[in-house]
Design a protein around this motif. Structure first.
Motif, mmCIF file in Angstrom:
data_model
loop_
_atom_site.group_PDB
_atom_site.id
_atom_site.type_symbol
_atom_site.label_atom_id
_atom_site.label_comp_id
_atom_site.label_asym_id
_atom_site.label_seq_id
_atom_site.Cartn_x
_atom_site.Cartn_y
_atom_site.Cartn_z
ATOM 1 N N SER A 1 -7.631 1.987 -5.844
ATOM 2 C CA SER A 1 -7.340 2.301 -4.447
ATOM 3 C C SER A 1 -5.895 1.958 -4.126
ATOM 4 C CB SER A 1 -8.266 1.492 -3.543
ATOM 5 O OG SER A 1 -7.879 1.667 -2.195
ATOM 6 N N GLN B 1 -7.060 1.208 0.664
ATOM 7 C CA GLN B 1 -8.276 1.311 1.467
ATOM 8 C C GLN B 1 -9.405 0.547 0.777
ATOM 9 O OE1 GLN B 1 -8.414 2.621 4.446
ATOM 10 N NE2 GLN B 1 -6.267 3.155 4.283
ATOM 11 N N LEU C 1 -11.814 6.417 6.805
ATOM 12 C CA LEU C 1 -11.056 6.200 5.568
ATOM 13 C C LEU C 1 -11.701 5.147 4.673
ATOM 14 C CD1 LEU C 1 -7.344 6.476 6.784
ATOM 15 C CD2 LEU C 1 -8.682 8.181 5.553
ATOM 16 N N HIS D 1 -4.138 11.687 -0.047
ATOM 17 C CA HIS D 1 -4.623 10.992 1.140
ATOM 18 C C HIS D 1 -5.020 12.049 2.170
ATOM 19 C CE1 HIS D 1 -4.828 8.464 4.636
ATOM 20 N NE2 HIS D 1 -4.540 7.383 3.929
ATOM 21 N N ILE E 1 -14.715 10.114 0.878
ATOM 22 C CA ILE E 1 -13.931 9.417 1.907
ATOM 23 C C ILE E 1 -14.437 9.861 3.275
ATOM 24 C CG2 ILE E 1 -11.621 9.013 2.855
ATOM 25 C CD1 ILE E 1 -10.573 9.826 0.021
ATOM 26 N N ILE F 1 -4.425 8.353 -1.847
ATOM 27 C CA ILE F 1 -5.321 7.291 -1.384
ATOM 28 C C ILE F 1 -5.810 6.461 -2.558
ATOM 29 C CG2 ILE F 1 -7.515 8.574 -1.476
ATOM 30 C CD1 ILE F 1 -7.831 7.308 1.527
ATOM 31 N N SER G 1 1.058 4.125 -2.780
ATOM 32 C CA SER G 1 0.611 5.467 -2.439
ATOM 33 C C SER G 1 1.734 6.503 -2.507
ATOM 34 C CB SER G 1 -0.010 5.473 -1.046
ATOM 35 O OG SER G 1 0.961 5.173 -0.085
ATOM 36 N N ARG H 1 0.836 -1.206 0.000
ATOM 37 C CA ARG H 1 0.000 0.000 0.000
ATOM 38 C C ARG H 1 0.866 1.249 0.000
ATOM 39 N NH1 ARG H 1 -3.298 -2.841 3.616
ATOM 40 N NH2 ARG H 1 -2.529 -1.750 5.436
#
Lengths: 149, 321
Positions: free
Chosen positions: B311, B314, B297, B198, B293, B206, A49, A45
């Motif tokens: 994504s 999340q 989250l 994010h 969102i 995000i 990100s 993740r």
């Protein structure tokens, strides 16, 4: 994060762009390549990100780049990779050295494959990243200057 | 893979950082023209610049109608339309209230209830009288004020893309402090990858959207906000019913639209409306899509974004209403 790296260019041209690309790729790969199984999803993740929008992946210069990541505070994640750029694309990524042994670690090969598949670890631009202070302008500008040829 | 180079420019304007990226020949001239156009719009629409159309409307509130440029009229009309559509969730006459909260942010202290109620009494977009024949705008009560802060960046982003088109540019993006608009695709036909910031981790995204010829605008509670000494967060999107920052469980709303102005205004409106009402409001503009969102989250996407939104980890839910 401190990063050290050296660059080998087939054409013998050491260009700044190559450094930036190598550093960026290595930083991403380094994070992912060196984590334990239990943390791999979290790390995935994190990688996804990371907004690597400083590097224009459509402008990669052909060559072989070696990059190293120091591995954080305890050097747990220290590793070294070789990235081959061919035809403007990331063609191959090899793990040259890792400080961790194979016990309890994850093979980074699938991660490397994903990088090669998608060529898209970066975003072009970020929505909602409002910067309202003039103090940030210089940093933004500096980042973009590095990415520009 | 295209060999075209992208030309980027970064500068400060409209109280934020403006970044453009342009592919192709003529990029230099296009960027210079875009800069001029942005400055011109700011001189027309800023309520802080003496002499601007909006400044003059506000100065003459309660006194007399003011002549405005036809493009100011068009923008005001569209703003009122969006205000009506959102039943005031987006309201360009919110300036008296936002002024109080801006001052509060500087002092890091919540304004008192009486001041909020007094400011609220001035807020009502339906009071704004637009006369298209005389080309005038008028606010009937002294103390009322128009603030186009919720759409001016969208307007400017749209105009900048118009300028790029006029210079023969087929592939470009513009970014007014996170207010993104794209022209065409990237060279070679690939869509632009637009990250959504994010809402709780600065420097991270995000998720991503793939867009071409679309604007992507995010409203978040992390923008222009302040924390009280007790740690309570007060952000900049205000509820015109209560006079306080909205507190409906949403912390970020992103709107994707072909119209940058719509994306800008609608992101504010959906944020203020909350998830359910926002999703219903979104349906009134079929070409627009959104990513909501919440405080946990959780990510909610409208159905038009299935297969598009990626994504970064999340969980994603698809809005069914």
């Amino acid at each position: 994060m401190k990063i050290r790296s050296n660059t080998v260019n087939k054409e013998g041209k050491k260009r700044k762009m190559g450094w930036i690309i190598a550093l960026s790729i290595v930083m991403v790969l380094g994070i992912g390549a060196s984590v334990g199984l239990s943390r791999v999803f979290k790390e995935h993740r994190e990688i996804k990100s990371l907004p690597l929008n400083r590097v224009d992946f459509s402008r990669l210069k052909d060559g072989v780049y070696i990059g190293a990541y120091e591995g954080g505070m305890y050097k747990w994640r220290e590793n070294k990779v070789q990235v081959t750029v061919s035809g403007g694309k990331v063609a191959d990524i090899k793990l040259l050295k890792a400080s961790f042994n194979s016990t309890g670690t994850t093979d980074p090969a699938p991660l490397y494959e994903r990088v090669i598949d998608r060529q898209s670890l970066l975003v072009d631009v970020i929505s909602g990243a409002t910067v309202t202070s003039k103090g940030y302008l210089q940093a933004v500008e500096n980042a973009l200057l590095q990415a520009a040829e | 893979m295209s060999t075209q180079a992208i030309r980027r420019s970064v500068r400060y304007g409209m109280s934020t950082v403006i970044t453009h990226g342009v592919y192709g020949t003529g990029a230099e001239q296009a960027l210079a023209a875009a800069e001029k156009e942005t400055d011109r719009l700011e001189r027309l629409l800023s309520r802080f610049l003496p002499g601007s159309d909006v400044w003059r409307i506000n100065q003459n509130a309660g006194r007399e109608p003011v002549s405005v440029e036809s493009e100011t009229m068009e923008i005001l009309k569209k703003a009122v339309w969006l205000a009506e559509l959102s039943r005031g969730a987006f309201d360009i006459t919110i300036a008296p209230l936002s002024d109080i909260w801006r001052a509060a942010g500087q002092d890091k202290a919540v304004p008192d209830g009486a001041a909020i109620r007094r400011a609220l009494s001035f807020v009502d977009y339906s009071n704004l009288k637009l006369d298209q024949h005389a080309m005038t705008a008028f606010l009937p009560r002294a103390g009322q004020a128009v603030d186009l802060g919720g759409i001016a960046k969208g307007v400017a982003a749209g105009r900048v893309l118009d300028v790029f088109r006029a210079y023969g540019v087929a592939s470009a993006y513009t970014d007014f402090g996170g207010n993104v608009a794209t022209l065409g695709t990237k060279p070679g036909g690939a869509p632009w990858t637009v990250g959504i910031r994010h809402p709780r981790c600065e420097g991270s995204i995000i998720g991503t959207l793939s867009v071409a010829d679309r604007s992507v605008v995010t409203s978040g509670d992390y923008q222009r906000c302040f924390l009280t000494p007790a740690g309570q967060r007060y952000h900049h999107i205000l509820d015109v019913k209560t006079g306080y920052p909205t507190d409906n469980g949403l912390i970020s709303v992103t709107v994707i639209s072909a119209c940058p102005l719509t994306a800008d205004a609608l992101s504010t409106a959906l944020f203020a409306a909350g998830l359910e009402k926002g999703a219903r409001l979104l349906k009134k503009i079929p070409e627009a899509h959104a990513v909501f969102i919440d405080t946990r989250l959780n990510v909610f996407i409208s159905q038009g974004l299935i297969g598009n939104f990626q994504s970064a980890g999340q969980p994603v839910k698809i809005l069914s209403f």
